[in-house]
Design a protein around this motif. Sequence first.
Motif: not given
Lengths: 326, 286
Positions: A115-128
């Motif tokens: 999770e520290p690297i990939t954010n686990g189940v939450f993933g990522y938002r608003d990066f584009a």
Amino acid sequence: MDAVNVLLDALRTSVGPQAIVFALAGVGLNLQFGYAGLLNFGQVAFMLAGAYGASMTVDAGGPLWLGIVLGMLAALVIAMLFGLPALRLRADYLAIVTISVGEIIRLVVRSSTFEPITNGVFGYRDFAGWFYDINPIPGGRYGFGGFTFSERRLWVIVVGWGLVAVASLLVFWLMRSPWGRVLEGVREDEDAVRSMGKNVFMYKLQALAIGGVMAAVAGSLRAMDTEAVRPDFFFTIITFTIYAAVILGGAGTILGPALGAMALWFVVSFSEGILRLGIDSGVVEFLSLEDLAAIRFMIVGLVLILLVVFRPQGLLGRREAGLIDD
Amino acid sequence: MTEVLNAIPTVPGVPKPDPILVVDGLHRAFGGLDAVAVEHLEVQRGCITSLIGPNGAGKTTFFNCLTGFDRPQGGTWSFDGKPLHGRFAYQIARRGLVRTFQLTKALARLTVTDNMLLAARDNPGERLYASLIPAIWRDTEARNRDRARELLDRFELSHMAGELAGTLSGGQRKLLEMARALMTDPSAILLDEPMAGVNPRLAQSLASHIQELRDNGLTVILIEHDMDVVMGISDWVVCMAEGRVISEGPPATVRADPAVIDAYLGARHAPQETSSRPDPGEPLGI
């Protein structure tokens, strides 16, 4: 909502980002499966690489374009992971290995350990943000009648179909070369091709890598369209749906994957719309709105079965090629 | 060229004056069964050498090992003076030792012409980066196309050139496979039962093709069950049984060798006619 709106909606979906993502990943799968005969059931893992390459890079403070490139490189690494052990195996074993590597990658990405690297189940938002900042299309709605898109969506569509066109052109160019001929030979009978002095393993690896990079770009594109990346989008069902699109359009044809993806999403959206209309107006009484999500894919399944029975070569395939059984 | 073979003794493993293929101690076992255990075998350059033996004698397994399609547990073999053991099948084919298959492997969804073009060697367009620039490979491709046309003419397949190979008849596939093997420009060709399932007229024409190849300097190694063909066209016959070479020599010598007759018919049978088929002119008795 009336029938015309249902039709317009279905048409919008069939040229929209979902169809584009499946078309682009499908062009890659078509090179692997349709031309080289590789049963790659891990195409979704390449998409994951593209999506996470983009989002993680931005999250770490890097530019989005670099993230897309890193995603493509990650796809190459995955191609090696699949390829080195599995491409020497028989076709059905490759299918098993790819399906497991795909699942392993998804599970590792979503695990709490990473999770520290990939954010686990939450993933990522608003990066584009960068992708939409460079959109040259002025604000407003584009299209005619009820068939319109916002400038944002139109930008995704223009870039997306542009990428599909470039990828299809590349496949076309490759397949009309002697390299492509060897690849088709590998699909037909790899031992025969070996007996003619060709390094079959190398051709398979190249096809897997090129198709994988295309899927990675498709993954990046999906991430930028939705501005959200979660590991649990990248289920094996996505790979199967890409297969459905490729077979629907015609495996081993240049335009098949694009046409297949459009047709697939048209059928999905249209059947959903019509059923919804029927339920709303009380004509269809034995279904509820909650059933729709499942029913529409059942209808896709039915279409695929009918297609395999009556047109095994897909919408664009050569008829006589469909009739030859080795 | 083939007369030199008349002077050498007919014992298994006998050295040849000018061997193109030399095999030593090749051993392939499936579980406890020794499928192939060839101590020493030399194949003379520029001759037709037939490999005969009852079913299960290990002939095809021997071919598979020689050409890299199977891995023997032990043994060395060299072709044209260069060692081949441990090499991949495609590397062996590139060295000029090219095989065909017992069950033909036509590339069904490719045209007959594409089947041929695929077999040509050293086409730069088959490299990924060069494939994108037609200028690099256009000339090679045109030359190959001419050669493919010649070979298809020779094997009476010209009229099918544009058809998918999957539409060919069984006999035509045998012809295509032989033409395709020749397209690789081999120095020796290993034919695994080229006459099996082929009508007598076509078998005769294949036999004359094979002799023509020999007359053009190619080494031919042939697995064949049709004894009329074997006795008719071979310069040298090698008989295998239970994985071993039990006899070798000119056709007439091997045919009369009691060890060979034993292998085919069992030890208690008296020598008799070994022909397995009626003459091509007569109707088959089945």
